[in-house]
Scaffold this active site. Sequence first.
Site, short mmCIF file in Angstrom:
data_model
loop_
_atom_site.label_atom_id
_atom_site.label_comp_id
_atom_site.label_asym_id
_atom_site.label_seq_id
_atom_site.Cartn_x
_atom_site.Cartn_y
_atom_site.Cartn_z
N ASP A 108 34.52 39.09 43.19
CA ASP A 108 34.80 38.19 42.07
C ASP A 108 34.53 36.75 42.50
O ASP A 108 34.61 36.41 43.69
CB ASP A 108 36.27 38.32 41.64
CG ASP A 108 36.59 39.68 41.07
OD1 ASP A 108 35.67 40.33 40.55
OD2 ASP A 108 37.76 40.10 41.16
N LYS A 109 34.27 35.90 41.54
CA LYS A 109 33.97 34.49 41.80
C LYS A 109 34.99 33.85 42.75
O LYS A 109 34.63 33.17 43.71
CB LYS A 109 33.92 33.72 40.48
CG LYS A 109 33.76 32.21 40.64
CD LYS A 109 33.82 31.50 39.30
CE LYS A 109 33.77 29.99 39.48
NZ LYS A 109 33.86 29.27 38.19
#
Length: 345
Positions: free
Chosen positions: A170-171
């Site tokens: 995830d970012k």
Amino acid sequence: MQTQQIISSDPSAASGLSAPDDWVEEADEASPAFELRQIVLGAAAHGTRLDRALADQVGEFSRSYLQQLIEAGALKRNGLPALRCATRVQAGDQLALELRPTLQSQAFAPEPMALDVVFEDAHLRVINKPAGLVVHPAPGNWSGTLLNGLLADDPRAAGLPRAGIVHRLDKDTSGLMVVARTRAVMDALVDMIAQRQVDRNYLALAHQPWHGQMVKTVEAAIGRDPRNRLRMAVVDLQKQAGKTARTDVHLLHSTERGCLVRCVLHTGRTHQIRVHMASIGHVLVADELYGGKPAAGMLRQALHAHRMAFTHPITGQLLNFLAVVPPDMQLALETWGLRYNAFEG
């Protein structure tokens, strides 16, 4: 960022995967800004949706790419702008399509960036991804991604689907990722991940003190949250679509403020650790999507992919990597009085 690498020896495998849609090369600077395509619809198109009729006529581009062009005003139908993909067309309609580059079509462009490369050889790389870096272009993040950086850093990446990326973080999750540098190694790594032959361990800082067993296995299917399409959720597969998922959660230290745990993935579902931790009453610190609150200086979800181990698909070496806790998470541990030993965790 500091990283540590440990290497020893043993052997491995291979499979297949497909290239992404809308892989469109950048236009030459000397060429026009767009190509004008003139189309007259035949009887077979009568009564079909505009986007479907267009996709049937312009087969070299995906329907999603053509939908973007329609919505951007790049299509005229019988001399008038046609902005609705769902419009029903008639035989004899005359279409004029400007094949413009879209943000999506230009997403796969090289963008130089500093990459923290933990290990590399002719076949693969292991990268320590910082929090905040998006892995792959997507709506809202069509540039500035790890994929763009890989394309700028390694000329061979352009010849690989997704520039050799075989899994994602995830970012706002930091830590280790493996990236292929050849198609054969990419196929092998995809298969190894599917066969659970890549060990991935994460450190997570969670709300609430720990109670009960030192190791908890969370075996709960994950699917799209029906009440919020941006979230995932634990689901009942007899009632909702989803996939089986398993995470082993090992307690490392706990105080009255929260706990530090090591999570071992046995499957790789979207947001798996975040959903499973929330399901057992330990939402990750600052993971606001799942109910976590910023605390101890953490402003992003407190999740770090700190260990990765796998057998090199070409050399047969056992590769074992460790990425130390990033500064924001280290400060949070100190603030909450949580102890962490990299070699015990």
